[in-house]
Structures are given as C-alpha cells and as structure tokens.
Design a protein around this motif. Sequence first.
Motif, PDB file in Angstrom:
ATOM      1  N   VAL A  85      34.837  42.774  46.862  1.00  0.00           N
ATOM      2  CA  VAL A  85      33.696  42.972  47.761  1.00  0.00           C
ATOM      3  C   VAL A  85      32.872  41.692  47.789  1.00  0.00           C
ATOM      4  CG1 VAL A  85      33.611  45.460  47.317  1.00  0.00           C
ATOM      5  CG2 VAL A  85      32.267  43.892  45.885  1.00  0.00           C
ATOM      6  N   GLU A 393      31.514  49.156  45.744  1.00  0.00           N
ATOM      7  CA  GLU A 393      32.469  49.446  46.816  1.00  0.00           C
ATOM      8  C   GLU A 393      32.131  48.703  48.108  1.00  0.00           C
ATOM      9  OE1 GLU A 393      35.136  50.949  46.161  1.00  0.00           O
ATOM     10  OE2 GLU A 393      34.570  51.702  44.175  1.00  0.00           O
ATOM     11  N   ARG A 394      30.901  48.181  48.232  1.00  0.00           N
ATOM     12  CA  ARG A 394      30.537  47.500  49.478  1.00  0.00           C
ATOM     13  C   ARG A 394      30.029  46.083  49.269  1.00  0.00           C
ATOM     14  NH1 ARG A 394      27.608  52.151  50.751  1.00  0.00           N
ATOM     15  NH2 ARG A 394      25.695  50.946  50.969  1.00  0.00           N
ATOM     16  N   GLY A 395      29.438  45.798  48.159  1.00  0.00           N
ATOM     17  CA  GLY A 395      28.907  44.462  47.946  1.00  0.00           C
ATOM     18  C   GLY A 395      27.902  44.429  46.810  1.00  0.00           C
TER      19      GLY A 395
END
Length: 452
Positions: A85, A393-395
């Motif tokens: 990520v 999970e995203r950043g």
Amino acid sequence: MTVELPTSWRSTLPYLSEPMPPDLTPESAGGTGVGVNLPMELVRQSVLEREYWQIPAEVLDAYRQFRPTPMWRATGFERAIGARVPVYMKYEGGNISGSHKLNTALAQAYYYKKAGVKELVTGTGAGQWGTAMAAACALFGLRCRVFMVESSLRRKPYRGVLMRMLGAEIHSSPSGLTNVSGKRADGVGNSLALAIGEAVEYATTHDGVAFCIGSGETYSILHQSVIGIESQAQLAELDAQVDTVVGAVGAGSNFGGIALPFHAEARATGAQPPMLVAAESSTAPKLTRGVYAYDKTDATGSGPLEAMYTIGSDYPIPDAHSAGLRFHGAAKIISAMRHTGDLAATAVTQQEALDAGRLLTRHEAVLPAPESGHALAAAAKLATSGADGMRSERGVLVCVSGHGYLDLAAYEQLLNEELGDEAPSEQALLSAVSGLKPVGQGAGPLLVGGRR
C-alpha cells in the motif's frame, strides 16, 4: 502543495470514548493536577472540552518560518520494503530544533512570557525538546536552563553546543546541583524522569522561574495538532486516503499531533477512524507491556499522580539508543485512548528502528532521528506483512518527527554492528510497578500488559 498554515489547534478532548481519569495527589484522591506556575491558558487547554483553540498571532508568525511542513508519498521507501500500500511521510525536521518539538515550545514560551515568567527550565532526553525550548526562549526573550540526560549529552555533545548557541545554560543530569540528583541510584544517568525532576526542583526554588514540559501534557499534544491538521489537508490535495496513522511514542506528543486530529475528525463526522498505531521502544515498552496505573511523572514525586500506561517511574531504563523514547510512561490522553481501544501500539527494537532509518536515508534522501526510525519500522511492517495482528489495507501515514544529523553516533553504532537491545524482563517490570495504584474504582491487581 498549496496547503495553508492552520490558524487553530484542534482538541480531541470532546471526542474521547470516556473522560480521562482525574489526577491524584500523592497523599489522597482529588488533586487538581495543576502546577502553581502553569499559565491559566495552558490549564484551560488541558481541561476544557473545547474543540478549537485559536493560535496566538505571535506564535503563528513564528510558525510561518517553517510551517506548513512537507508531506510526500515515499515511493522509494515503498519499493525498498516491498510495500503493498502507499506510504506517506510527514516531515517535521526542517526547523532550528530539528523536530516537531518546536510547535509546542513556541506556544509555551509565549504563554509563560505573558504570565510574567523570566526563565524557563526543563529536562530533556535526546535533546530535541531542550533545543526547541532554547530556541523558543531566544525568540521570546526568556532565559532558558536545560537538564539533559547524561548518557545522551555524552553521546550528542553538539546538542549541548546548539542549545548554548541559542543562549541556554545546560546541565548534565544527574547534575549534583539538586537534592533529587544526590539521591540517585547507580545507572540513573539514563533517566529522563531524573532530568525532569531536577528541573522541577530548580524551578520551585528560584524566583521568576517556571518548569515546562514538552511531550506528555494535554496542552502540548494540543499544540502538536497542527501536524495532523496539515496532513489531512495535504492528503486531500493529493486525493489520497490512508487507513493507518503511525507515530513514535516517548510520552506521546508527535504521535498525538499527527494521529488525534484524525480521531477527532472521524468522531465529528461519523466516519470510520483510521487505525492509530503508536510505535514505542522495546527498552521502554509502556503501552505494550506496561500497566494502567497512577504514577509520578518525575523523580521528585512532588506533583500529581497521573493515570498512565507505565513501566514504573523508578524502572532503570537501559543505557541504549532508545533516544527520546526512554520516558517511563505515556501521556494520560494517549493512555486513556489506549485503554478504551481507540489506539493500538507496537514495540520496536533499536536495530529495527535504525535499519528503517538507514532505508529512508538511502531511498528518500532524508536522515531521520532514531525516534522517527521506530515509527518508520512500524510503518514498514504495517504496509507489508503486518505487526501484532495489524495491517494496513489502503495506505499508511507516518510522522518523521525530526532529523538525525545530531544522532550520527547511533547510526555509527549501526554501521559498526555494535548495537544492543535490552528489553526488560517480566520480573523487572512487575517489581517496578508493584507499588502503583491501578486506575479505576475497585480495580483489581496490576497486570503487566493488561488493557481492555
């Protein structure tokens, strides 16, 4: 980027899941926790559930010399660690102190000067806070005196030189100048609690002098909220999202500064807050292996007892490059949020921290402070395989809280393969916290590492 300098600090007090436990006096319950020399505006910032606090014009003028601070996507670091990520970095090292500490030092110097104080005295571990306070006092025309942990001053003599260049008077702690330093046990030359205790004693025995502190107090974390407020605006400008915010924790100011505005924004809007992860040193693991109890904040024991995650104020922190993360306890607002599950924590070894710092140096051309290396190491794990059951999970957004140009002795040890880690044993922790009062009515026995 076109992000503007924030004109207000943002408090998280209105958005805590539970009120913070009150301070206690050493003798009985019901203490106010307010120091006699503390300016009333700082008292109000510590206790009122007001969300926004206007930054004084004089402080804003000083901020404009180095704020807003840069934030960027660290693609070189991502490639080096094999990130799944994006990893975004907020850099706080571009000022005279070399760290985020100047954000609250300037505010405190302003308020103390308005209150009629002539000299500020403080204790410092790695020297970032002492340097920031010396710079702020120079700008606002105050005298400054700093008690610096002996092992740090010995390793980082140029921190002392810089503080002296800024007009401060420096004492190696234990100094022999105070009663509390004369009571030290062997090996306490690595104790931030002792350095702070010396500063407290000095302030109470000299006219026109006030003690100030840079990390654990609620008002100092409020002043650091400019970091998170800017970060939110910078991420929005990049049309980027993160689900994880990471900062290193000594007592909690840079972590609180970058993370708590995200918590407040989520609570205010009804959104899902990001995962807030505090990265601490494995040599002083209060949030991961400590207890939630009332403890003293310095070696004098004269002030109020605060509810904190702690490994015991008398625990002898190993003489190691835990840098400014060697404080025995976490700030009471950070501890309260840890207790209610609103933030998480992970412990990082010296080797891991300095290895992460080396990666950032090679792949982003930024030399981070060893403190920041702890946050970077945690961020690297969260962006790859995960840490302590947590994974982004995203950043990931990580606070690089300062530069490491005055910490090269630590990196020299890394390059020479001379680093060592001394994590406390379970028995040592139990012994250090055995006399502490657990937080909460009818609280049971203290459990090392215990939390909700």
